[in-house]
Scaffold this motif. Structure first.
Motif, mmCIF file in Angstrom:
data_model
loop_
_atom_site.group_PDB
_atom_site.id
_atom_site.type_symbol
_atom_site.label_atom_id
_atom_site.label_comp_id
_atom_site.label_asym_id
_atom_site.label_seq_id
_atom_site.Cartn_x
_atom_site.Cartn_y
_atom_site.Cartn_z
ATOM 1 N N VAL A 11 0.775 -1.218 0.044
ATOM 2 C CA VAL A 11 -0.008 0.123 0.043
ATOM 3 C C VAL A 11 0.942 1.433 0.134
ATOM 4 N N GLN A 12 0.209 2.474 -0.199
ATOM 5 C CA GLN A 12 0.969 3.671 -0.046
ATOM 6 C C GLN A 12 0.916 4.241 1.142
ATOM 7 N N ALA A 13 1.655 5.173 1.632
ATOM 8 C CA ALA A 13 1.807 5.790 2.901
ATOM 9 C C ALA A 13 0.222 6.611 3.001
ATOM 10 N N GLY A 14 -0.346 6.454 4.005
ATOM 11 C CA GLY A 14 -1.562 6.971 4.320
ATOM 12 C C GLY A 14 -2.736 5.990 4.130
ATOM 13 N N ASP A 15 -2.506 4.889 3.554
ATOM 14 C CA ASP A 15 -3.456 3.951 3.310
ATOM 15 C C ASP A 15 -3.820 3.307 4.316
ATOM 16 N N SER A 16 -5.056 2.491 4.366
ATOM 17 C CA SER A 16 -5.361 1.614 5.377
ATOM 18 C C SER A 16 -5.217 0.005 4.843
ATOM 19 N N LEU A 17 -5.077 -0.787 5.876
ATOM 20 C CA LEU A 17 -5.041 -2.415 5.657
ATOM 21 C C LEU A 17 -5.440 -3.043 6.662
ATOM 22 N N ALA A 48 0.301 -4.884 19.092
ATOM 23 C CA ALA A 48 -0.906 -4.538 19.753
ATOM 24 C C ALA A 48 -1.265 -6.235 20.077
ATOM 25 N N THR A 49 -2.110 -5.896 21.325
ATOM 26 C CA THR A 49 -2.478 -7.212 22.135
ATOM 27 C C THR A 49 -3.885 -6.886 22.312
ATOM 28 N N VAL A 50 -4.882 -7.992 22.722
ATOM 29 C CA VAL A 50 -6.209 -7.983 23.151
ATOM 30 C C VAL A 50 -6.484 -9.183 23.965
ATOM 31 N N SER A 51 -7.098 -8.988 24.956
ATOM 32 C CA SER A 51 -7.468 -9.989 26.036
ATOM 33 C C SER A 51 -8.310 -11.097 25.609
ATOM 34 N N GLN A 52 -8.154 -12.031 26.689
ATOM 35 C CA GLN A 52 -9.091 -13.280 26.635
ATOM 36 C C GLN A 52 -10.575 -12.813 26.305
ATOM 37 N N SER A 53 -11.194 -11.859 26.951
ATOM 38 C CA SER A 53 -12.583 -11.347 27.041
ATOM 39 C C SER A 53 -12.742 -10.384 25.902
ATOM 40 N N GLY A 54 -11.570 -10.120 25.183
ATOM 41 C CA GLY A 54 -11.555 -9.075 24.190
ATOM 42 C C GLY A 54 -11.932 -7.693 24.486
ATOM 43 N N ARG A 55 -12.057 -7.114 25.796
ATOM 44 C CA ARG A 55 -12.516 -5.988 26.286
ATOM 45 C C ARG A 55 -11.394 -5.081 26.575
ATOM 46 N N SER A 70 -9.185 -5.803 17.326
ATOM 47 C CA SER A 70 -10.440 -6.521 17.839
ATOM 48 C C SER A 70 -10.464 -8.066 17.849
ATOM 49 N N ARG A 71 -11.351 -8.615 18.821
ATOM 50 C CA ARG A 71 -11.386 -10.079 18.858
ATOM 51 C C ARG A 71 -12.677 -10.519 18.912
ATOM 52 N N TYR A 72 -12.956 -11.627 18.199
ATOM 53 C CA TYR A 72 -14.266 -12.512 18.480
ATOM 54 C C TYR A 72 -13.913 -13.948 18.716
ATOM 55 N N ILE A 73 -13.912 -14.531 19.796
ATOM 56 C CA ILE A 73 -13.674 -15.794 20.155
ATOM 57 C C ILE A 73 -12.200 -16.233 19.615
ATOM 58 N N ALA A 74 -11.970 -16.887 18.606
ATOM 59 C CA ALA A 74 -10.707 -17.153 18.133
ATOM 60 C C ALA A 74 -10.102 -16.595 16.891
ATOM 61 N N GLN A 75 -10.803 -15.288 16.499
ATOM 62 C CA GLN A 75 -10.312 -14.552 15.512
ATOM 63 C C GLN A 75 -9.902 -13.243 15.953
ATOM 64 N N ASN A 76 -8.949 -12.659 15.668
ATOM 65 C CA ASN A 76 -8.787 -11.152 15.910
ATOM 66 C C ASN A 76 -8.339 -10.352 14.754
ATOM 67 N N THR A 77 -8.735 -9.034 14.692
ATOM 68 C CA THR A 77 -8.395 -8.081 13.205
ATOM 69 C C THR A 77 -7.759 -7.273 13.861
ATOM 70 N N LEU A 78 -6.720 -6.901 13.032
ATOM 71 C CA LEU A 78 -5.723 -5.634 13.175
ATOM 72 C C LEU A 78 -6.131 -4.562 12.285
ATOM 73 N N TYR A 79 -6.744 -3.617 12.545
ATOM 74 C CA TYR A 79 -7.169 -2.668 11.603
ATOM 75 C C TYR A 79 -6.026 -1.425 11.659
ATOM 76 N N MET A 80 -5.247 -1.286 10.440
ATOM 77 C CA MET A 80 -4.224 -0.074 10.322
ATOM 78 C C MET A 80 -4.540 0.932 9.698
ATOM 79 N N ASN A 81 -4.435 1.978 10.268
ATOM 80 C CA ASN A 81 -4.866 3.254 9.486
ATOM 81 C C ASN A 81 -3.651 4.165 9.270
ATOM 82 N N ASN A 82 -3.648 5.141 8.240
ATOM 83 C CA ASN A 82 -2.577 5.958 8.266
ATOM 84 C C ASN A 82 -1.229 5.137 8.174
ATOM 85 N N LEU A 83 -1.067 4.390 7.446
ATOM 86 C CA LEU A 83 0.090 3.613 7.159
ATOM 87 C C LEU A 83 1.388 4.565 6.989
#
Length: 124
Positions: A11-17, A48-55, A70-83
């Protein structure tokens, strides 16, 4: 326990992934999850890290305000903005066994299982 990460790219600088990580083969109500990255010639570093509870979440200073996990059960997502070009690295998903619902972990030593890594390249 297996971790499958996806979502890297160029991606280019400033983009999200968005990076995703799905865990299988374990009891994932007993794990915190996290992301680390490693640039060429550098040591692996916490992102980045997310707890067992996701909170509960934690971030490296270099990504605070730009990345969200963010996390939902066994899946987590890392949102990266302004790269930025300095975000270029191989990103690794990992899980840290814990009995704590709220605990978050930033040390490589806390994590027992690691994914194969996904490359993120940010051009200037």
């Amino acid at each position: 326990v297996q971790l499958q990460a996806s979502g890297g790219g160029l991606v280019q600088a400033g983009d999200s992934l968005r990076l995703s990580c799905t865990a299988s083969g374990g009891t994932f109500n007993r794990y915190a999850m996290g992301w680390f990255r490693q640039a060429p010639g550098k040591e692996r570093e916490f992102v980045a890290t997310v707890s067992q509870s996701g909170r509960n979440t934690g971030y490296a200073d270099s990504v605070k305000g730009r990345f969200t996990i963010s996390r939902y059960i066994a899946q987590n997502t890392l949102y990266m903005n302004n790269l930025k070009p300095e975000d270029t690295a191989v990103y690794y998903c990992a899980v840290a066994p814990t009995m704590s619902y709220s605990g978050t972990f930033s040390s490589v030593r806390d994590y027992d299982y690691w994914g194969q890594g996904t490359l993120v390249t940010v051009s200037s």
